[in-house]
Enzyme design. Structure first.
Site, PDB file in Angstrom:
ATOM      1  N   HIS A   1       0.898   5.149   1.273  1.00 22.71           N
ATOM      2  CA  HIS A   1       0.209   6.012   2.238  1.00 22.71           C
ATOM      3  C   HIS A   1       0.885   7.375   2.239  1.00 22.71           C
ATOM      4  CE1 HIS A   1      -2.171   7.037   5.741  1.00 22.71           C
ATOM      5  NE2 HIS A   1      -1.087   7.547   6.272  1.00 22.71           N
TER       6      HIS A   1
ATOM      7  N   SER B   1       4.876   6.785   2.236  1.00 23.04           N
ATOM      8  CA  SER B   1       5.448   5.493   2.605  1.00 23.04           C
ATOM      9  C   SER B   1       4.796   4.383   1.804  1.00 23.04           C
ATOM     10  CB  SER B   1       5.197   5.214   4.097  1.00 23.04           C
ATOM     11  OG  SER B   1       5.603   6.289   4.911  1.00 23.04           O
TER      12      SER B   1
ATOM     13  N   ASN C   1       0.841  -1.198   0.000  1.00 23.67           N
ATOM     14  CA  ASN C   1       0.000   0.000   0.000  1.00 23.67           C
ATOM     15  C   ASN C   1       0.870   1.240   0.000  1.00 23.67           C
ATOM     16  OD1 ASN C   1      -2.412   1.607   0.270  1.00 23.67           O
ATOM     17  ND2 ASN C   1      -1.891   1.872   2.446  1.00 23.67           N
TER      18      ASN C   1
ATOM     19  N   ASP D   1      -2.450   0.748   8.064  1.00 28.02           N
ATOM     20  CA  ASP D   1      -1.245   1.543   7.766  1.00 28.02           C
ATOM     21  C   ASP D   1      -0.087   1.239   8.711  1.00 28.02           C
ATOM     22  OD1 ASP D   1      -3.468   4.366   7.151  1.00 28.02           O
ATOM     23  OD2 ASP D   1      -2.737   2.815   5.762  1.00 28.02           O
TER      24      ASP D   1
HETATM   25  C1  GRF Z   1      -2.709   9.022  -2.985  1.00 28.91           C
HETATM   26  O1  GRF Z   1      -2.250  10.201  -2.371  1.00 28.91           O
HETATM   27  C2  GRF Z   1      -2.477   7.860  -2.047  1.00 28.91           C
HETATM   28  O2  GRF Z   1      -1.324   7.993  -1.211  1.00 28.91           O
HETATM   29  C3  GRF Z   1      -3.700   7.910  -1.204  1.00 28.91           C
HETATM   30  O3  GRF Z   1      -4.748   8.207  -2.093  1.00 28.91           O
HETATM   31  C4  GRF Z   1      -4.218   9.008  -3.161  1.00 28.91           C
HETATM   32  C5  GRF Z   1      -4.627   8.319  -4.443  1.00 28.91           C
HETATM   33  O4  GRF Z   1      -4.283   9.014  -5.538  1.00 28.91           O
HETATM   34  N1  GRF Z   1      -3.958   6.671  -0.500  1.00 28.91           N
HETATM   35  P1  GRF Z   1      -4.408   8.336  -7.010  1.00 28.91           P
HETATM   36  O5  GRF Z   1      -5.781   7.736  -7.134  1.00 28.91           O
HETATM   37  O6  GRF Z   1      -3.330   7.281  -7.111  1.00 28.91           O
HETATM   38  O7  GRF Z   1      -4.176   9.483  -7.931  1.00 28.91           O
END
Ligand code: GRF
Length: 199
Positions: A113, A140, A111, A149
């Site tokens: 984050h 991260s 994932n 997370d």
């Molecule tokens: C990203 O900032 C990711 O870290 C978070 O959600 C956002 C998703 O953006 N979990 P995208 O859909 O990849 O443009």
């Protein structure tokens, strides 16, 4: 795509900018290839972007399940079992998965984050960094475990927090780093390298 390539499924809920950078990176001598982009949101813009890149897509809308996670996850599993992924990448996937589902893909689910974990698990990470007066923020990539997370961190990228930053301007600066970090970590992870990568 050959038999020796690792098969990667990417789970999204929204625009899919991380999905696009992951998919674009999986070419040439990269040890993996995308085999599915899956969303809980049938209207996710990322599904269109994946289809335009020729990647198979599927959507399992979580709303009709009215909070019945087990039933939703049983449905989510169908396209995944058909795609037979070796690695799952959560990329802006906004549903919290149960421990049972995560256990099924133990050690092969990642994932991204938007914070420097273990700081600020959960939502509104950029506003929380601003409210705390942090000088640095970032993102991260971690292995997914049942605790939200909280899994082993495989990569981090840091950005400065600027005096006139808003949550949006900080989010945009962090997202640029997400697009560098996630593909770099996936390339290593797909070849069995789980050492921490810092950008
Ligand atoms: C990203 O900032 C990711 O870290 C978070 O959600 C956002 C998703 O953006 N979990 P995208 O859909 O990849 O443009």
């Amino acid at each position: 795509m050959t038999d020796h390539h690792k098969r990667v499924a990417i789970l999204i809920s929204g625009g899919g900018s991380n999905m696009v950078t992951l998919a674009q990176s999986m070419q040439g001598d990269h040890p993996a290839r995308p085999v599915l982009v899956l969303s809980n949101n049938p209207q996710a813009k990322g599904l269109e972007r994946a289809a335009a890149m020729g990647i198979p897509t599927a959507a399992v809308d979580h709303r009709p399940f009215k909070g019945d996670r087990a039933a939703f996850e049983a449905a989510l599993l169908q396209p995944l079992l058909e795609a037979r992924p070796d690695v799952l990448c959560l990329a802006g996937f906004m549903r919290i998965l149960t421990g049972g589902f995560i256990e099924r893909f133990h050690g092969r689910m990642l994932n991204i984050h938007p914070s420097l974990l273990p700081k600020y698990p959960g939502l509104n990470t950029h506003q929380r960094a601003l409210d705390a007066g942090d000088a640095q923020a970032g993102c991260s990539v971690h292995e997914v475990i049942a605790d939200l997370d909280a899994g082993p961190i495989l990569g981090q990228a840091t950005v400065p927090v600027l005096p006139d930053d808003s949550a949006d301007t900080l989010a945009a600066r962090v997202l640029e780093q997400e697009h560098r970090l996630y593909p770099a970590v996936l390339r290593r992870f797909a070849s069995g390298d789980r050492r921490l990568l810092t950008l």
